[in-house]
Scaffold this active site. Structure first.
Site, PDB file in Angstrom:
ATOM      1  N   GLY A 121      -2.017  -1.269   1.290  1.00 60.71           N
ATOM      2  CA  GLY A 121      -1.819   0.099   1.589  1.00 60.71           C
ATOM      3  C   GLY A 121      -0.561   0.592   1.826  1.00 60.71           C
ATOM      4  O   GLY A 121      -0.066   1.669   1.308  1.00 60.71           O
ATOM      5  N   ASP A 122       0.413  -0.250   2.310  1.00 61.47           N
ATOM      6  CA  ASP A 122       1.662  -0.327   2.623  1.00 61.47           C
ATOM      7  C   ASP A 122       2.511  -0.110   1.039  1.00 61.47           C
ATOM      8  O   ASP A 122       3.353   0.590   0.952  1.00 61.47           O
ATOM      9  CB  ASP A 122       2.468  -1.271   3.468  1.00 61.47           C
ATOM     10  CG  ASP A 122       1.526  -1.483   4.649  1.00 61.47           C
ATOM     11  OD1 ASP A 122       1.093  -0.301   5.225  1.00 61.47           O
ATOM     12  OD2 ASP A 122       1.332  -2.573   5.284  1.00 61.47           O
TER      13      ASP A 122
ATOM     14  N   GLY B 135      -9.322   1.305  -1.571  1.00 61.37           N
ATOM     15  CA  GLY B 135      -9.410  -0.101  -1.872  1.00 61.37           C
ATOM     16  C   GLY B 135      -9.494  -0.245  -3.461  1.00 61.37           C
ATOM     17  O   GLY B 135      -8.532   0.304  -4.315  1.00 61.37           O
ATOM     18  N   ALA B 136     -10.399  -1.232  -3.816  1.00 62.97           N
ATOM     19  CA  ALA B 136     -10.476  -1.476  -5.283  1.00 62.97           C
ATOM     20  C   ALA B 136     -10.749  -0.432  -6.113  1.00 62.97           C
ATOM     21  O   ALA B 136     -10.359  -0.124  -7.186  1.00 62.97           O
ATOM     22  CB  ALA B 136     -11.587  -2.446  -5.551  1.00 62.97           C
TER      23      ALA B 136
ATOM     24  N   GLY C  93      -9.165   2.377  -6.071  1.00 62.86           N
ATOM     25  CA  GLY C  93      -7.858   3.378  -6.149  1.00 62.86           C
ATOM     26  C   GLY C  93      -7.510   4.274  -5.176  1.00 62.86           C
ATOM     27  O   GLY C  93      -7.841   3.800  -3.915  1.00 62.86           O
TER      28      GLY C  93
ATOM     29  N   SER D 219      -6.399   6.353   0.368  1.00 61.84           N
ATOM     30  CA  SER D 219      -6.701   5.059  -0.271  1.00 61.84           C
ATOM     31  C   SER D 219      -8.106   4.683  -0.219  1.00 61.84           C
ATOM     32  O   SER D 219      -8.697   4.759   0.832  1.00 61.84           O
ATOM     33  CB  SER D 219      -5.737   3.903   0.270  1.00 61.84           C
ATOM     34  OG  SER D 219      -5.809   3.882   1.618  1.00 61.84           O
TER      35      SER D 219
END
Length: 318
Positions: A258-259, A229-230, A232, A227
């Site tokens: 993230g979950d 974040g913003a 992708g 992951s």
């Protein structure tokens, strides 16, 4: 990743109550005014269970809860139809404070320590998971490891559950992740910083992140999702490699994003979708969650809307 037994079990060793404070213009060292406050049950595995609940597969939450704060979690389990196999321990689950400043889209985390877990409770957890493996084919081991728990626990549980024929996903960091990957879980989801710590070097761009993810996959892990974040996420499996970029969305809270990605990946893979479809669907689901505070899944119509706006880029073999 299609187990023969339908159920999914999430394991949360360090459950938490997420206290979200909306504080415009938050400044450390100054007096700040909070304009709104919410408290929701959390912890990474609890969040994954909440996001998966309501789907086609039964969902069970296992792990540890502080008995004093258990009613908040029990209300969530009842509301979402999650089977409760969490073990109660004396005291309260930890509180994680999230200070949200919408003017700057910043979130400041203050995570308190969790319960201390006695050895006999770990033995009871192992017995519980052995029993759950009789009827459930997928296990999600996620979140931090509290005091009293060896960093090798996720690795031990991965080996034990896989020997029983279950598929295992791991989402943790630091030493627990380092040990867990030696047990070859079916799916891991580090973020970029966690992957850097794992490989022991800076990853300066998406290409370097992708190469590190490929190396992790080549070590024997079926699916690696990183992951960003913003920016992708990167998805690497035997089916190939993709980068998924979400569209800009309104952000109420990044807590649990993230979950939501983990839940989206699992739901898609368990339904038999290919890697590209899995990447697109899980990215849209995680993006949709950002408009919600707490483990609240986005509406299906919102996910469908975002699905068309996710940009997909195949990654080369370099």
């Amino acid at each position: 990743m299609r187990p023969t037994k339908p159920g999914v079990v999430t394991v949360t060793l360090n459950a938490a109550i997420d206290q979200t404070l909306e504080c415009p213009g938050f400044t450390a060292g100054e007096v700040n005014r909070v304009v709104a406050e919410t408290r929701t049950p959390g912890g990474k595995g609890i969040n994954v269970a909440a996001f998966l609940a309501g789907g086609t597969r039964p969902v069970t939450a296992a792990g540890f809860l502080g008995a004093d704060s258990a009613p908040l979690f029990e209300a969530l389990f009842h509301e979402r139809g999650i089977h409760d196999r969490c073990l109660r321990l004396p005291g309260s689950s930890r509180v994680n404070i999230k200070v949200v400043d919408r003017t700057s889209s910043a979130v400041t985390d203050l995570n308190l320590p969790g319960l201390s877990i006695p050895e006999e409770a770990l033995d009871a957890l192992t017995t519980t998971l052995d029993a759950l493996a009789e009827e459930n084919g997928c296990f999600v081991l996620s979140g931090s490891v509290p005091a009293g728990v060896p960093a090798t626990l996720y690795a031990m549980l991965t080996e034990r559950l896989r020997a029983k024929g279950a598929r295992v996903a791991v989402d943790t960091s630091g030493e627990p992740l380092r040990h867990a990957i030696t047990a070859k879980p079916d799916f891991v989801k580090p973020n970029a910083r966690e992957l850097e710590a794992l490989v022991g070097r800076p990853l300066k761009n998406a290409g370097e992140v992708a190469r590190a993810a490929r190396d992790l996959h080549a070590s024997g892990i079926g699916l690696v999702v990183v992951s960003l974040g913003a920016e992708g996420a990167l998805f690497v499996s035997g089916d190939g490699a993709w980068r998924a970029l979400p569209p800009p969305v309104e952000v109420a809270s990044t807590v649990g994003a993230g979950d939501a990605l983990v839940a989206g990946v699992l739901a898609s893979r368990l339904e038999g979708h290919d890697l590209e479809t899995c990447a697109r669907r899980s990215t849209a689901f995680a993006a949709g969650k950002l408009a919600k505070v707490g483990p609240v899944p986005p509406a299906p119509e919102r996910v469908a809307e975002l699905l068309c706006a996710v940009r997909m880029h195949p990654l080369g073999t370099g």
